[in-house]
Motif scaffolding. Structure first.
Motif, mmCIF file in Angstrom:
data_model
loop_
_atom_site.group_PDB
_atom_site.id
_atom_site.type_symbol
_atom_site.label_atom_id
_atom_site.label_comp_id
_atom_site.label_asym_id
_atom_site.label_seq_id
_atom_site.Cartn_x
_atom_site.Cartn_y
_atom_site.Cartn_z
ATOM 1 N N LEU A 84 25.221 6.454 1.292
ATOM 2 C CA LEU A 84 24.007 7.409 0.288
ATOM 3 C C LEU A 84 23.749 8.043 -0.761
ATOM 4 O O LEU A 84 22.684 9.215 -0.994
ATOM 5 C CB LEU A 84 23.640 8.262 1.563
ATOM 6 N N HIS A 85 25.209 8.535 -1.480
ATOM 7 C CA HIS A 85 25.751 9.051 -2.862
ATOM 8 C C HIS A 85 25.573 10.079 -2.553
ATOM 9 O O HIS A 85 24.852 11.072 -3.150
ATOM 10 C CB HIS A 85 24.791 8.834 -3.634
ATOM 11 N N PHE A 86 26.278 11.252 -1.199
ATOM 12 C CA PHE A 86 26.495 12.839 -1.581
ATOM 13 C C PHE A 86 27.317 13.010 -2.336
ATOM 14 O O PHE A 86 26.747 14.456 -2.643
ATOM 15 C CB PHE A 86 26.505 12.731 0.243
ATOM 16 N N ALA A 87 28.137 12.013 -3.148
ATOM 17 C CA ALA A 87 29.219 12.137 -3.886
ATOM 18 C C ALA A 87 30.086 13.268 -3.231
ATOM 19 O O ALA A 87 30.844 13.871 -4.938
ATOM 20 C CB ALA A 87 28.553 12.671 -5.209
ATOM 21 N N GLU A 88 30.163 13.704 -1.907
ATOM 22 C CA GLU A 88 31.150 14.389 -1.897
ATOM 23 C C GLU A 88 32.662 13.589 -2.442
ATOM 24 O O GLU A 88 33.977 14.300 -2.905
ATOM 25 C CB GLU A 88 31.493 14.067 0.184
ATOM 26 N N CYS A 89 32.982 12.336 -2.609
ATOM 27 C CA CYS A 89 34.212 11.699 -3.560
ATOM 28 C C CYS A 89 35.002 12.373 -4.568
ATOM 29 O O CYS A 89 35.321 12.902 -4.835
ATOM 30 C CB CYS A 89 34.063 10.137 -2.507
ATOM 31 N N LEU A 90 33.645 11.704 -5.185
ATOM 32 C CA LEU A 90 33.227 12.872 -6.610
ATOM 33 C C LEU A 90 33.647 13.855 -7.081
ATOM 34 O O LEU A 90 34.167 14.169 -7.695
ATOM 35 C CB LEU A 90 31.830 12.038 -7.049
ATOM 36 N N ARG A 91 33.003 14.408 -5.916
ATOM 37 C CA ARG A 91 33.666 16.408 -6.170
ATOM 38 C C ARG A 91 34.567 16.545 -5.856
ATOM 39 O O ARG A 91 35.121 17.260 -5.897
ATOM 40 C CB ARG A 91 32.550 17.317 -5.595
ATOM 41 N N GLY A 92 34.925 16.043 -4.699
ATOM 42 C CA GLY A 92 36.716 16.364 -4.283
ATOM 43 C C GLY A 92 37.556 16.183 -4.930
ATOM 44 O O GLY A 92 38.535 16.244 -4.639
ATOM 45 N N LEU A 93 37.914 14.274 -5.354
ATOM 46 C CA LEU A 93 39.337 13.935 -6.300
ATOM 47 C C LEU A 93 38.512 13.225 -6.701
ATOM 48 O O LEU A 93 38.498 12.274 -6.884
ATOM 49 C CB LEU A 93 39.648 13.502 -5.212
ATOM 50 N N PRO A 94 38.048 13.075 -7.984
ATOM 51 C CA PRO A 94 37.511 12.896 -9.436
ATOM 52 C C PRO A 94 38.535 12.299 -10.275
ATOM 53 O O PRO A 94 38.268 10.824 -9.879
ATOM 54 C CB PRO A 94 37.441 13.569 -10.565
ATOM 55 N N GLU A 95 39.795 12.412 -9.594
ATOM 56 C CA GLU A 95 41.235 11.148 -10.157
ATOM 57 C C GLU A 95 40.983 9.949 -9.211
ATOM 58 O O GLU A 95 41.917 9.586 -9.933
ATOM 59 C CB GLU A 95 42.351 12.062 -10.262
ATOM 60 N N VAL A 96 40.575 10.156 -7.874
ATOM 61 C CA VAL A 96 40.528 8.900 -7.048
ATOM 62 C C VAL A 96 39.477 8.609 -7.096
ATOM 63 O O VAL A 96 39.407 7.549 -7.156
ATOM 64 C CB VAL A 96 41.473 9.818 -5.541
ATOM 65 N N PHE A 97 38.704 9.605 -6.932
ATOM 66 C CA PHE A 97 36.942 8.628 -7.185
ATOM 67 C C PHE A 97 36.730 9.090 -8.648
ATOM 68 O O PHE A 97 36.296 9.696 -8.219
ATOM 69 C CB PHE A 97 36.654 8.994 -5.897
ATOM 70 N N ASP A 98 36.459 7.350 -8.968
ATOM 71 C CA ASP A 98 35.745 7.326 -10.499
ATOM 72 C C ASP A 98 35.224 6.208 -10.884
ATOM 73 O O ASP A 98 35.297 5.011 -10.977
ATOM 74 C CB ASP A 98 37.008 7.235 -11.672
ATOM 75 N N VAL A 99 33.715 6.285 -10.458
ATOM 76 C CA VAL A 99 32.664 5.345 -10.686
ATOM 77 C C VAL A 99 32.715 4.380 -12.046
ATOM 78 O O VAL A 99 32.136 3.413 -12.421
ATOM 79 C CB VAL A 99 30.976 5.251 -9.975
ATOM 80 N N ARG A 100 33.190 5.674 -12.801
ATOM 81 C CA ARG A 100 33.418 4.666 -14.287
ATOM 82 C C ARG A 100 34.728 3.549 -14.679
ATOM 83 O O ARG A 100 34.844 3.227 -15.748
ATOM 84 C CB ARG A 100 33.200 5.623 -15.277
ATOM 85 N N ALA A 101 35.389 3.819 -13.152
ATOM 86 C CA ALA A 101 36.926 3.502 -13.764
ATOM 87 C C ALA A 101 36.597 1.727 -12.733
ATOM 88 O O ALA A 101 35.930 1.657 -11.864
ATOM 89 C CB ALA A 101 38.210 4.058 -13.645
ATOM 90 N N ARG A 102 37.531 0.854 -13.482
ATOM 91 C CA ARG A 102 37.827 -0.391 -11.895
ATOM 92 C C ARG A 102 38.997 -0.284 -12.294
ATOM 93 O O ARG A 102 39.865 -0.187 -13.196
ATOM 94 C CB ARG A 102 36.908 -1.907 -13.399
ATOM 95 N N PRO A 103 39.452 -0.626 -10.546
ATOM 96 C CA PRO A 103 38.671 -0.504 -9.925
ATOM 97 C C PRO A 103 38.184 1.137 -9.670
ATOM 98 O O PRO A 103 38.770 2.174 -10.001
ATOM 99 C CB PRO A 103 39.796 -0.627 -7.966
ATOM 100 N N TRP A 104 37.416 1.827 -8.831
ATOM 101 C CA TRP A 104 37.043 3.191 -8.727
ATOM 102 C C TRP A 104 37.320 4.003 -7.657
ATOM 103 O O TRP A 104 37.590 4.939 -7.836
ATOM 104 C CB TRP A 104 34.936 2.713 -8.599
ATOM 105 N N ILE A 105 38.063 3.486 -7.377
ATOM 106 C CA ILE A 105 38.705 4.021 -6.539
ATOM 107 C C ILE A 105 41.007 3.960 -6.677
ATOM 108 O O ILE A 105 40.827 2.697 -6.675
ATOM 109 C CB ILE A 105 38.800 3.673 -4.464
ATOM 110 N N THR A 106 40.953 5.164 -6.741
ATOM 111 C CA THR A 106 42.711 4.358 -7.205
ATOM 112 C C THR A 106 43.732 5.129 -6.088
ATOM 113 O O THR A 106 43.419 6.561 -6.442
ATOM 114 C CB THR A 106 42.664 4.719 -8.447
ATOM 115 N N PRO A 107 43.504 5.245 -4.764
ATOM 116 C CA PRO A 107 44.368 6.820 -3.296
ATOM 117 C C PRO A 107 45.384 6.994 -3.613
ATOM 118 O O PRO A 107 46.192 8.145 -3.547
ATOM 119 C CB PRO A 107 44.496 5.574 -1.760
#
Length: 140
Positions: free
Chosen positions: A24-47
């Motif tokens: 639902l695009h609350f963006a908790e992930c993007l704010r919480g760890l932008p180095e892991v969750f980056d919608v501009r990168a592929r893959p967008w999640i790098t654990p």
């Protein structure tokens, strides 16, 4: 990010799974760890871009349950007791706890439709934000 099937992103000690249908695009992930969750990168999640404990903590902040994790050692999310219910002004009802949903099984986090417009009831699909003109009879 609205893929029809959940996608897993594997790290050395943690796997993060993303279900775009629930996001639902609350963006908790993007704010919480932008180095892991980056919608501009592929893959967008790098654990592996952060410690697995930090990744797990941010994943647990995802209010809809679109993000989930599994640690290599088998540890999983421990839902709070009692269940926490949060209403979002003009949005969904958020549940976080040990939940059992008919036809879906066990859940720990989910967003319920509060407006009656969702095409995926009882889950929210952001219809209140994307289809405000659609009317639903609340008694039906």
């Amino acid at each position: 990010m609205g893929d029809p099937q959940p996608k897993s992103y594997h790290g050395a000690n943690i796997t993060v799974t993303f279900d775009g249908r629930r996001c639902l695009h609350f963006a908790e992930c993007l704010r919480g760890l932008p180095e892991v969750f980056d919608v501009r990168a592929r893959p967008w999640i790098t654990p592996d871009n952060a410690e697995s404990a930090a990744v797990a903590e941010v994943v647990e902040r995802c209010p809809s349950g679109a993000l989930r994790y599994a640690l290599r050692n088998g540890a999983e999310e421990s839902p709070p007791h009692p269940t926490v219910v949060t209403t979002v002004e003009g949005g969904p009802i958020l549940l976080h706890g040990d939940l059992t949903v008919t036809g879906r099984g066990r859940e720990t986090r989910m967003a319920l439709c509060a407006c009656g417009r969702s095409s995926r009831r009882p889950s929210c699909d952001n219809a209140c934000r994307t289809r405000p003109d659609r009317r639903v009879d609340p008694i039906a």
